[in-house]
Design an enzyme around this catalytic site. Structure first.
Site, short mmCIF file in Angstrom:
data_model
loop_
_atom_site.label_atom_id
_atom_site.label_comp_id
_atom_site.label_asym_id
_atom_site.label_seq_id
_atom_site.Cartn_x
_atom_site.Cartn_y
_atom_site.Cartn_z
N GLY A 241 5.13 -46.31 -54.14
CA GLY A 241 5.36 -44.87 -53.96
C GLY A 241 4.11 -44.05 -53.73
N ARG A 323 11.02 -41.50 -38.46
CA ARG A 323 10.64 -40.72 -39.64
C ARG A 323 10.58 -39.20 -39.40
NH1 ARG A 323 6.57 -41.07 -42.26
NH2 ARG A 323 7.58 -40.99 -44.29
N CYS A 354 18.54 -39.25 -26.35
CA CYS A 354 19.41 -38.10 -26.07
C CYS A 354 19.74 -37.40 -27.37
CB CYS A 354 20.67 -38.56 -25.36
SG CYS A 354 20.33 -38.92 -23.67
N TYR A 383 6.99 -48.09 -42.20
CA TYR A 383 8.35 -47.58 -41.96
C TYR A 383 8.59 -47.11 -40.52
CZ TYR A 383 8.40 -47.82 -47.04
OH TYR A 383 8.30 -48.26 -48.34
N1 LLP Z 1 9.33 -50.97 -54.50
C1 LLP Z 1 10.60 -50.60 -54.35
C2 LLP Z 1 11.61 -51.14 -55.26
C3 LLP Z 1 10.94 -49.71 -53.32
O1 LLP Z 1 12.22 -49.36 -53.18
C4 LLP Z 1 9.94 -49.22 -52.44
C5 LLP Z 1 10.29 -48.31 -51.36
C6 LLP Z 1 8.61 -49.65 -52.65
C7 LLP Z 1 8.35 -50.53 -53.69
C8 LLP Z 1 7.49 -49.24 -51.76
O2 LLP Z 1 7.28 -47.86 -51.76
P1 LLP Z 1 6.01 -47.27 -50.97
O3 LLP Z 1 4.77 -47.75 -51.69
O4 LLP Z 1 6.05 -47.77 -49.59
O5 LLP Z 1 6.19 -45.80 -51.05
N2 LLP Z 1 11.84 -45.08 -45.36
C9 LLP Z 1 11.09 -44.16 -46.18
C10 LLP Z 1 10.52 -44.82 -47.40
C11 LLP Z 1 11.57 -45.50 -48.26
C12 LLP Z 1 10.96 -46.25 -49.40
C13 LLP Z 1 11.97 -47.08 -50.10
N3 LLP Z 1 11.46 -47.86 -51.16
C14 LLP Z 1 10.00 -43.53 -45.32
O6 LLP Z 1 9.92 -43.84 -44.13
O7 LLP Z 1 9.24 -42.69 -45.79
#
Ligand code: LLP
Length: 431
Positions: A241, A323, A354, A383
């Site tokens: 996150g 995104r 479109c 992403y």
């Molecule tokens: N661990 C779990 C259980 C997760 O669900 C996620 C992301 C991460 C780790 C990694 O999170 P990060 O470090 O990448 O923030 N599609 C969205 C982001 C969705 C994230 C879902 N879970 C976007 O494009 O911003």
């Protein structure tokens, strides 16, 4: 990233030449940058605190070549689907370094994970435990598990990216009659090796506070488990996150900003309680790969809506980067063949789908754009490919891996044939 003779270079490669050679839209991934990030992570977390692991969240970006980089760098991998698991195994990634997340793992996905012998399954739901147990019993295998809790904390990010609040499909709520039966069953199981707890509170989180609150929830629960069952957990997984700075107006947060206080809190707690210090695992996705990506497009139509805005259309858009349309995400970019020219006009970069919402960058200050220019959009490593889709039967772009001036194709551009190869025209008898 640098400019040489007016052209944008990325990881030592001429981006305009790459666009000519491989066509556009084109995803670029800098291996040097990913390795630099891995080294940073080792310095500020993995080598700094003992008993730590990083399981890169494959959902941010996963290709077989990424698996190879992760393997070499000694990282673990978090997967959330049979498809991600399959990709990792196809690449030869060691199964014991794979951790399997997901709020609705299918029976066949769990079977697959048990067959491959993944390192961890992170249980997310009360029905999952008996399902894993029955599969392990049938296959005479034991598997290590964590229980994902819902810590019930709010995090300030886009509503679609919050995962740790009470009203969420993720994690098991911390209610007496919900969480404790699962923990008790995990401890008592002959087929599960109960390691500890997991949380993930959301993505693109700029604040520390929600992490500390979620850590509190896990620490209190660990203490409670020891008091009730005399069981000491061995692992805490605090998810990912960590935020990325996409545009100048956003803050630039380091891993240290989150991890130093979190580790301090965990250390202090276990010392105070006289309990064994558990392993601490993180799951960074975006923060490891976002900066390492860049997307190249060719400018096509230029439309000036007098006194309103100038639309510059490119040959990709929401099919290769959804995104902006989905979250209002912001990106920066430059005309790669005019990288040193003054940015004299404000334009909106739109895609070719479109859909009016298919705008990649609103109000980008650029050099004067014309058809044929190559537009580079920065920080598209996370992403984008992972969320690429075939809307309007768009073909998924090719991808090139760059390292110190050399480039290798790692994903071929999707073919037109592949767009219809799974489709079947129904047969009407008698016609
Ligand atoms: N661990 C779990 C259980 C997760 O669900 C996620 C992301 C991460 C780790 C990694 O999170 P990060 O470090 O990448 O923030 N599609 C969205 C982001 C969705 C994230 C879902 N879970 C976007 O494009 O911003």
């Amino acid at each position: 990233m640098e400019t040489r003779n007016g052209v944008l270079y990325f990881d030592g490669c001429d981006t305009v030449e790459l666009a000519e050679k491989y066509g556009t839209p084109l995803y670029l991934v800098s291996e040097s940058m990913i390795i630099r990030k891995c080294n940073e992570l080792k310095e500020c977390f993995l080598n700094r605190y003992s008993g730590t692991r990083a399981a890169y969240a494959g959902k941010a970006y996963l290709t077989m070549s990424m698996c190879k980089i992760l393997e070499r760098e000694g990282l673990c991998l978090d997967v959330v689907s049979g498809g991600e698991l399959y990709t990792a195994i196809q690449a030869g990634f060691p199964a014991e370094r794979i951790e399997f997340n997901g709020n609705n793992k299918l029976f066949e996905e769990i079977e697959m994970a048990v067959d491959y012998g993944v390192g961890r399954i992170i249980i997310d739901g009360t029905q999952e435990l008996p399902m894993i147990e029955s599969i392990c019993e049938k296959k005479k295998k034991k598997i290590s598990i964590l229980i994902r809790i819902n810590p019930g904390v709010e995090s300030l990010t886009h509503a679609h990216m919050v995962t740790g609040n009470t009203d969420s499909k993720f994690g098991i709520p911390l209610e007496e009659d919900v969480i404790f039966p699962v923990i008790k069953a995990a401890i008592g199981s002959n087929y599960l090796n109960f390691m500890g707890f997991h949380f993930h509170i959301g993505s693109q989180i700029f604040d520390l506070e929600p992490y500390l609150l979620a850590v509190d929830a896990v620490l209190n629960l660990s203490k409670e488990v020891r008091e009730r069952y005399g069981y000491s957990i061995e692992e805490i997984n605090i998810g990912g996150g960590y935020a990325v700075q996409y545009v100048k107006e956003e803050e630039n947060k380091t891993w240290d900003y989150y991890l130093e206080p979190v580790m301090k809190k965990i250390d202090t707690f276990f010392k105070q309680e006289g309990m064994n210090h558990p392993a601490v695992v993180i799951e960074p996705g975006r923060s490891l790969v976002a900066d390492a990506g860049m997307t190249l497009y060719t400018v096509g139509s230029v439309k000036e809506i007098r006194n309103i805005r100038k639309y510059i259309s490119v040959d990709g858009g929401m099919a290769d980067n959804i995104r902006p349309a989905l979250y209002g995400a912001k990106y920066d970019g430059v005309i790669a063949n005019k990288a040193d020219q003054p940015r004299v006009e404000k334009v909106s970069i739109c895609g070719k789908c479109c859909e009016s919402g298919d705008v990649l960058i609103r109000d980008l200050q650029t050099a004067e754009a014309e058809a044929g220019d190559i537009l580079a959009v920065f920080k598209t490593g996370a992403y984008c490919y992972a969320m690429a889709n075939n809307y309007n039967k768009s073909r998924t772009p090719a991808m090139v891996l760059l390292k110190d001036g050399s480039a290798q194709l790692i994903v071929k551009r999707q073919s037109y044939e592949s767009l219809t190869c799974n489709e079947v025209i129904p047969f009407y008898p008698g016609k």
